[in-house]
Design a protein around this motif. Structure first.
Motif, mmCIF file in Angstrom:
data_model
loop_
_atom_site.group_PDB
_atom_site.id
_atom_site.type_symbol
_atom_site.label_atom_id
_atom_site.label_comp_id
_atom_site.label_asym_id
_atom_site.label_seq_id
_atom_site.Cartn_x
_atom_site.Cartn_y
_atom_site.Cartn_z
ATOM 1 N N ASP A 260 0.881 -1.162 0.000
ATOM 2 C CA ASP A 260 0.000 0.000 0.000
ATOM 3 C C ASP A 260 0.922 1.217 0.000
ATOM 4 O OD1 ASP A 260 -2.407 -1.415 0.075
ATOM 5 O OD2 ASP A 260 -2.410 -1.503 2.266
ATOM 6 N N LEU A 261 0.754 2.086 -0.995
ATOM 7 C CA LEU A 261 1.652 3.214 -1.170
ATOM 8 C C LEU A 261 0.875 4.521 -1.184
ATOM 9 C CD1 LEU A 261 3.544 1.758 -4.271
ATOM 10 C CD2 LEU A 261 4.310 1.650 -1.896
ATOM 11 N N THR A 262 1.469 5.558 -0.685
ATOM 12 C CA THR A 262 0.952 6.912 -0.860
ATOM 13 C C THR A 262 2.031 7.680 -1.600
ATOM 14 O OG1 THR A 262 -0.331 6.789 1.181
ATOM 15 C CG2 THR A 262 0.104 8.989 0.283
ATOM 16 N N LEU A 263 1.716 8.067 -2.829
ATOM 17 C CA LEU A 263 2.690 8.741 -3.679
ATOM 18 C C LEU A 263 2.294 10.201 -3.865
ATOM 19 C CD1 LEU A 263 3.063 6.010 -6.455
ATOM 20 C CD2 LEU A 263 4.447 6.312 -4.385
ATOM 21 N N ARG A 264 3.208 11.092 -3.546
ATOM 22 C CA ARG A 264 3.010 12.516 -3.824
ATOM 23 C C ARG A 264 3.881 12.826 -5.033
ATOM 24 N NH1 ARG A 264 1.290 16.378 -0.490
ATOM 25 N NH2 ARG A 264 3.167 17.634 -0.831
ATOM 26 N N VAL A 265 3.222 13.220 -6.116
ATOM 27 C CA VAL A 265 3.894 13.416 -7.392
ATOM 28 C C VAL A 265 3.780 14.883 -7.794
ATOM 29 C CG1 VAL A 265 3.960 12.705 -9.812
ATOM 30 C CG2 VAL A 265 3.318 11.048 -8.042
ATOM 31 N N ALA A 266 4.920 15.512 -7.990
ATOM 32 C CA ALA A 266 4.940 16.905 -8.453
ATOM 33 C C ALA A 266 4.892 16.887 -9.978
ATOM 34 C CB ALA A 266 6.197 17.606 -7.968
ATOM 35 N N ARG A 267 3.837 17.468 -10.533
ATOM 36 C CA ARG A 267 3.684 17.531 -11.988
ATOM 37 C C ARG A 267 4.107 18.913 -12.459
ATOM 38 N NH1 ARG A 267 -0.991 18.939 -15.300
ATOM 39 N NH2 ARG A 267 -0.415 18.404 -17.416
ATOM 40 N N HIS A 268 5.213 18.958 -13.180
ATOM 41 C CA HIS A 268 5.729 20.207 -13.734
ATOM 42 C C HIS A 268 4.755 20.729 -14.787
ATOM 43 C CE1 HIS A 268 8.432 22.828 -16.046
ATOM 44 N NE2 HIS A 268 9.097 22.955 -14.902
ATOM 45 N N PRO A 269 4.620 22.048 -14.940
ATOM 46 C CA PRO A 269 3.683 22.594 -15.933
ATOM 47 C C PRO A 269 3.918 22.084 -17.361
ATOM 48 C CG PRO A 269 4.456 24.336 -14.497
ATOM 49 C CD PRO A 269 5.247 23.108 -14.153
ATOM 50 N N SER A 270 5.163 21.726 -17.702
ATOM 51 C CA SER A 270 5.443 21.233 -19.053
ATOM 52 C C SER A 270 5.182 19.736 -19.201
ATOM 53 C CB SER A 270 6.897 21.535 -19.426
ATOM 54 O OG SER A 270 7.772 20.778 -18.626
ATOM 55 N N GLU A 271 4.839 19.064 -18.109
ATOM 56 C CA GLU A 271 4.622 17.615 -18.119
ATOM 57 C C GLU A 271 3.158 17.309 -18.439
ATOM 58 O OE1 GLU A 271 5.208 13.928 -14.938
ATOM 59 O OE2 GLU A 271 5.914 15.927 -14.435
ATOM 60 N N THR A 272 2.926 16.391 -19.361
ATOM 61 C CA THR A 272 1.561 16.016 -19.718
ATOM 62 C C THR A 272 1.001 15.024 -18.703
ATOM 63 O OG1 THR A 272 2.219 14.123 -21.078
ATOM 64 C CG2 THR A 272 2.077 16.290 -22.187
ATOM 65 N N ASP A 273 -0.328 14.914 -18.678
ATOM 66 C CA ASP A 273 -0.960 13.900 -17.825
ATOM 67 C C ASP A 273 -0.492 12.507 -18.214
ATOM 68 O OD1 ASP A 273 -2.412 15.723 -16.309
ATOM 69 O OD2 ASP A 273 -4.223 15.544 -17.530
ATOM 70 N N ALA A 274 -0.326 12.262 -19.507
ATOM 71 C CA ALA A 274 0.114 10.948 -19.988
ATOM 72 C C ALA A 274 1.500 10.614 -19.456
ATOM 73 C CB ALA A 274 0.091 10.893 -21.512
ATOM 74 N N PHE A 275 2.400 11.574 -19.473
ATOM 75 C CA PHE A 275 3.753 11.365 -18.951
ATOM 76 C C PHE A 275 3.691 11.087 -17.456
ATOM 77 C CE2 PHE A 275 7.848 12.499 -17.229
ATOM 78 C CZ PHE A 275 8.763 12.062 -18.179
ATOM 79 N N MET A 276 2.915 11.894 -16.717
ATOM 80 C CA MET A 276 2.831 11.717 -15.268
ATOM 81 C C MET A 276 2.261 10.346 -14.907
ATOM 82 S SD MET A 276 0.819 13.827 -12.291
ATOM 83 C CE MET A 276 -0.775 13.310 -12.903
ATOM 84 N N LEU A 277 1.187 9.927 -15.577
ATOM 85 C CA LEU A 277 0.606 8.620 -15.267
ATOM 86 C C LEU A 277 1.578 7.502 -15.621
ATOM 87 C CD1 LEU A 277 -1.698 6.916 -14.212
ATOM 88 C CD2 LEU A 277 -2.717 6.982 -16.508
#
Length: 179
Positions: A24-41
């Motif tokens: 069981d994980l809790t991940l906090r992911v910082a999404r840079h403004p230039s990063e797409t949702d597809a890249f982040m996922l």
């Protein structure tokens, strides 16, 4: 003033039957403004599919000398270099010199990603693994993304079953060599 990163939180139940990993994980992911949702996922899925002790996200696009995800052993030595998207051959070469294992997870056409590496110098290219998903899988799943997401990631015989905020998706995890 520059726009800062957007923080996404993922509550993940991971069941990788193939590797015997249940967490069981809790991940906090910082999404840079230039990063797409597809890249982040794809980055989050790469983290889950490669999960081991010592795994971590890098600082993202601002960390030019680190991969998207990496793993270190208890001594601090780099054991896994995990790229996301379509990294260039020079990054893979550098990663392969620094870590025992190098992998790339892409949300793009893997044939085009691999074609960009053809004829380029990549240390131990035959050992670098390129992973991709069924066409449309990532695009369908990003429709369910929220700033706070719950997800279940299950892997059975390299088949990925993803439940994201109540919606379900599935895909094979395709693997090929970078060479």
């Amino acid at each position: 003033m520059a726009i800062g990163a957007t923080i996404h939180t993922f509550a993940v139940q991971l069941a990788d039957v193939d590797r015997g990993v249940y967490e069981d994980l809790t991940l906090r992911v910082a999404r840079h403004p230039s990063e797409t949702d597809a890249f982040m996922l794809t980055r989050v899925l790469a983290y889950c599919l490669e999960y081991e002790d010592g795994i971590a996200f890098s600082e993202g696009v601002s960390a030019t000398d680190e991969p998207a995800v990496y793993a270190r052993d208890l001594t601090g030595a780099l054991t896994a270099w995990i790229e996301v998207g379509a990294p260039d051959a020079a990054r893979l070469h550098s990663g392969s010199l620094q870590a025992a294992r190098v992998a790339v997870y892409t949300h793009r056409d893997p044939a085009k990603v691999a074609a960009a590496w053809a004829g380029k110098k990549i240390h131990r290219a035959g050992e670098v693994r390129l992973y991709s998903f069924d066409p449309g899988f990532i695009d369908a799943a990003i429709a369910g993304l929220e700033r706070r997401s719950t997800m279940t990631v299950s892997v059975i015989e390299r088949r990925l079953y993803l439940e994201l905020n109540g919606a379900t998706y599935e895909s094979d995890v395709h693997e090929q060599s970078a060479a």
